[in-house]
Design a protein around this motif. Structure first.
Motif, PDB file in Angstrom:
ATOM      1  N   UNK A 300       0.791  -1.226   0.000  1.00  0.00           N
ATOM      2  CA  UNK A 300       0.000   0.000   0.000  1.00  0.00           C
ATOM      3  C   UNK A 300       0.820   1.272   0.000  1.00  0.00           C
ATOM      4  N   UNK A 301       1.999   1.239   0.641  1.00  0.00           N
ATOM      5  CA  UNK A 301       2.809   2.450   0.753  1.00  0.00           C
ATOM      6  C   UNK A 301       3.785   2.624  -0.401  1.00  0.00           C
ATOM      7  N   UNK A 302       3.806   1.684  -1.349  1.00  0.00           N
ATOM      8  CA  UNK A 302       4.809   1.725  -2.417  1.00  0.00           C
ATOM      9  C   UNK A 302       4.436   2.768  -3.472  1.00  0.00           C
ATOM     10  N   UNK A 303       5.455   3.259  -4.155  1.00  0.00           N
ATOM     11  CA  UNK A 303       5.218   4.231  -5.230  1.00  0.00           C
ATOM     12  C   UNK A 303       4.390   3.639  -6.370  1.00  0.00           C
ATOM     13  N   UNK A 304       4.657   2.395  -6.830  1.00  0.00           N
ATOM     14  CA  UNK A 304       3.814   1.835  -7.894  1.00  0.00           C
ATOM     15  C   UNK A 304       2.333   1.766  -7.508  1.00  0.00           C
ATOM     16  N   UNK A 305       2.043   1.351  -6.269  1.00  0.00           N
ATOM     17  CA  UNK A 305       0.644   1.270  -5.844  1.00  0.00           C
ATOM     18  C   UNK A 305       0.013   2.653  -5.767  1.00  0.00           C
ATOM     19  N   UNK A 306       0.763   3.630  -5.245  1.00  0.00           N
ATOM     20  CA  UNK A 306       0.242   4.996  -5.153  1.00  0.00           C
ATOM     21  C   UNK A 306      -0.027   5.566  -6.539  1.00  0.00           C
ATOM     22  N   UNK A 307       0.883   5.319  -7.488  1.00  0.00           N
ATOM     23  CA  UNK A 307       0.699   5.829  -8.849  1.00  0.00           C
ATOM     24  C   UNK A 307      -0.528   5.199  -9.497  1.00  0.00           C
ATOM     25  N   UNK A 308      -0.724   3.903  -9.280  1.00  0.00           N
ATOM     26  CA  UNK A 308      -1.886   3.233  -9.889  1.00  0.00           C
ATOM     27  C   UNK A 308      -3.193   3.773  -9.317  1.00  0.00           C
ATOM     28  N   UNK A 309      -3.250   3.957  -8.003  1.00  0.00           N
ATOM     29  CA  UNK A 309      -4.480   4.500  -7.394  1.00  0.00           C
ATOM     30  C   UNK A 309      -4.783   5.890  -7.949  1.00  0.00           C
ATOM     31  N   UNK A 310      -3.761   6.720  -8.045  1.00  0.00           N
ATOM     32  CA  UNK A 310      -3.971   8.074  -8.575  1.00  0.00           C
ATOM     33  C   UNK A 310      -4.452   8.029 -10.018  1.00  0.00           C
ATOM     34  N   UNK A 311      -3.851   7.158 -10.829  1.00  0.00           N
ATOM     35  CA  UNK A 311      -4.270   7.061 -12.231  1.00  0.00           C
ATOM     36  C   UNK A 311      -5.716   6.594 -12.330  1.00  0.00           C
ATOM     37  N   UNK A 312      -6.104   5.646 -11.471  1.00  0.00           N
ATOM     38  CA  UNK A 312      -7.470   5.123 -11.502  1.00  0.00           C
ATOM     39  C   UNK A 312      -8.487   6.182 -11.107  1.00  0.00           C
ATOM     40  N   UNK A 313      -8.146   7.009 -10.126  1.00  0.00           N
ATOM     41  CA  UNK A 313      -9.079   8.046  -9.658  1.00  0.00           C
ATOM     42  C   UNK A 313      -9.076   9.253 -10.589  1.00  0.00           C
ATOM     43  N   UNK A 314      -7.887   9.777 -10.893  1.00  0.00           N
ATOM     44  CA  UNK A 314      -7.804  10.986 -11.716  1.00  0.00           C
ATOM     45  C   UNK A 314      -8.181  10.714 -13.169  1.00  0.00           C
TER      46      UNK A 314
END
Length: 334
Positions: A300-314
């Motif tokens: 959950x705290x990794x950069x790849x996971x954070x980037x994917x969540x942002x891409x999915x929402x934005x």
């Protein structure tokens, strides 16, 4: 047309990068270099530098995984408004970035209705986090049409509620017989304002995609698999090269479309196509980054996971890619 990045854009990108490395409040730090006033119209107290400047700001925000969506919403709301409708004190706060404006029902079908007395009822879609000072609301009227209202959140009739999407904090406006200032002339500005907003959102997504590609590239060059760096596997190298090359092409399209908007030449089809491709590319790049990082990338705290969540929402904030492709299709029939 010259699509090269000019020195002012380069300096602006460097300034945003510097701001995002500091420990202060991001909005306050951005305000110190003129954001969001860079592209806001002069009649509102902004610099009106146009989308060419705004594109660089949003690109760097995306790369830093700091979407700060309230900034883009503020600029969109002010694009829709007449300066006479906004109190001077609030307008000053919006330009300085200490408070923000949002739009409701602009990217989606109206979820708020106006009753016969002009009072507003309903719950907004998910909105970016920020100190909301005003909301431009597109409402469904009793006669089946739509109207526009300016709402100042205050009191129990219009309150802000916490929400989240995919674990990312969001806000919703809850309106219960809320009073709003009826607006006129917004429909005439709506298409132009939305075209500019799509370019800003696309720039954010393309910056986010570039960050995912860079993270993936760094990982496969250092990760040893079968006795050699992962990048030496042909499928890995070719896949990353393809995504990276596509991203370069979409970056050029973003700058061209921004130029078209600044010169009054952009069409809805152009900006819808840009945002659709940017959203799809961001999801493709972040999924590839997750895949190449394996289990580590899913933390959950990794950069790849954070980037994917942002891409999915934005990537869905201004409509799904399928909806955007339908908007783009009429303009691209030859």
């Amino acid at each position: 047309m010259d699509l090269s990045i000019d020195p002012i854009q380069e300096r602006l990108a460097e300034a945003v990068d510097t701001v995002l490395t500091r420990t202060g409040a991001p909005y306050a730090e951005l305000a110190a270099i003129g954001v969001p006033g860079l592209s806001i119209r002069e009649e509102f107290g902004g610099l009106e530098l146009g989308l060419s400047a705004d594109t660089m700001v949003n690109d760097r925000l995306g790369y830093a995984l700091e979407p700060l969506g309230a900034y883009r919403e503020t600029v969109l709301a002010l694009d829709l408004l007449d300066p006479r409708n906004v109190p001077d004190s609030l307008l000053s706060d919006l330009v300085k970035g200490t408070r923000h404006a949002v739009t409701v029902g602009v990217h989606t079908e109206p979820s708020v209705r106006a009753d016969a007395e002009g009072r507003l009822h309903g719950v907004s879609e998910c909105l970016p986090v920020g100190e909301i000072g005003a909301a431009v609301v597109r409402t469904a009227r009793p006669d089946g049409g739509t109207g526009w209202h300016l709402v100042f959140p205050a009191g129990p009739e219009c309150r802000v509620r916490d929400a989240d999407r995919m674990g990312l904090p969001q806000l919703r406006l809850v309106l219960e017989a809320a009073e709003g200032l009826s607006l006129s002339g917004v429909d005439e500005r709506w298409e132009t304002a939305l075209n500019s907003a799509r370019v800003r959102q696309a720039a954010l997504l393309l910056g986010l995609a570039r960050r995912a590609v860079d993270e993936a590239r760094a990982h496969v060059n250092s990760r040893i698999q079968y006795g050699k760096p992962l990048v030496e596997l042909q499928t890995v190298a070719h896949g990353l090269a393809r995504i990276s090359g596509e991203g370069d092409g979409w970056d050029l399209l973003a700058h061209e479309t921004a130029w078209q908007c600044d010169n009054g030449r952009a069409r809805t089809a152009d900006t819808a196509l840009l945002l659709a491709t940017a959203a799809e590319h961001a999801l493709l790049a972040t999924r590839k980054c997750l895949q190449l990082h394996g289990v580590r990338g899913m933390l959950g705290h990794s950069t790849p996971a954070a980037a994917y969540r942002l891409a999915a929402v934005e990537g869905l904030r201004m409509g799904t890619p399928a909806q955007l492709w339908r908007l783009a299709a009429p303009g691209w029939r030859r």
